[in-house]
Design a protein around this motif. Structure first.
Motif, PDB file in Angstrom:
ATOM      1  N   THR A  20       0.707  -1.241   0.043  1.00 45.32           N
ATOM      2  CA  THR A  20       0.131   0.033  -0.153  1.00 45.32           C
ATOM      3  C   THR A  20       0.726   1.442   0.120  1.00 45.32           C
ATOM      4  O   THR A  20       0.341   2.285   0.078  1.00 45.32           O
ATOM      5  CB  THR A  20      -0.889  -0.194   1.188  1.00 45.32           C
ATOM      6  N   THR A  22       2.930   4.509  -1.422  1.00 42.87           N
ATOM      7  CA  THR A  22       2.530   5.262  -2.674  1.00 42.87           C
ATOM      8  C   THR A  22       3.810   5.226  -3.463  1.00 42.87           C
ATOM      9  O   THR A  22       4.978   4.734  -3.032  1.00 42.87           O
ATOM     10  CB  THR A  22       2.339   7.007  -1.892  1.00 42.87           C
ATOM     11  N   THR A  23       3.908   5.707  -4.561  1.00 38.31           N
ATOM     12  CA  THR A  23       4.674   6.028  -5.582  1.00 38.31           C
ATOM     13  C   THR A  23       6.188   6.827  -4.876  1.00 38.31           C
ATOM     14  O   THR A  23       7.443   6.370  -4.775  1.00 38.31           O
ATOM     15  CB  THR A  23       4.512   6.643  -6.746  1.00 38.31           C
ATOM     16  N   LYS A  24       5.755   7.722  -4.106  1.00 36.82           N
ATOM     17  CA  LYS A  24       6.531   8.518  -3.377  1.00 36.82           C
ATOM     18  C   LYS A  24       7.305   7.915  -2.314  1.00 36.82           C
ATOM     19  O   LYS A  24       8.653   8.136  -2.220  1.00 36.82           O
ATOM     20  CB  LYS A  24       5.898   9.983  -2.816  1.00 36.82           C
ATOM     21  N   GLN A  25       6.696   7.155  -1.597  1.00 38.29           N
ATOM     22  CA  GLN A  25       7.120   6.150  -0.453  1.00 38.29           C
ATOM     23  C   GLN A  25       7.992   5.108  -1.051  1.00 38.29           C
ATOM     24  O   GLN A  25       9.408   4.838  -0.536  1.00 38.29           O
ATOM     25  CB  GLN A  25       6.227   5.586   0.307  1.00 38.29           C
ATOM     26  N   HIS A  26       7.716   4.421  -2.155  1.00 40.92           N
ATOM     27  CA  HIS A  26       8.599   3.472  -2.835  1.00 40.92           C
ATOM     28  C   HIS A  26       9.749   4.182  -3.417  1.00 40.92           C
ATOM     29  O   HIS A  26      11.070   3.730  -3.380  1.00 40.92           O
ATOM     30  CB  HIS A  26       7.962   2.807  -4.056  1.00 40.92           C
TER      31      HIS A  26
END
Length: 69
Positions: A20, A22-26
């Motif tokens: 779950t 976000t792209t920013k977290q990845h």
């Protein structure tokens, strides 16, 4: 007569991930992991294998030392 032998050392690093994220977290996780790998590489560690799971990735690294005998 002096003979050099290789002595191997191994390290496993686990990278926690979450489906779950976000792209920013990845991207942040990838940047942190890249920095860690560069730090370990500068210390002589070499990436050997990566195993991905649902919630983490495990990375196996090795380093060898020559020992005189």
């Amino acid at each position: 007569i002096s003979v050099s032998m290789k002595k191997y050392e191994y390290k496993v690093i686990t990278i926690a991930t979450n489906m779950t994220m976000t792209t920013k977290q990845h991207e942040k996780t990838a940047q942190e992991f890249e920095a860690k790998l560069n730090e370990l590489g500068a210390d002589g560690w070499e990436l050997v294998n990566r195993v991905d799971g649902f919630f983490s990735s495990n990375v196996l690294l090795n380093k060898f030392h020559f020992t005189g005998k």
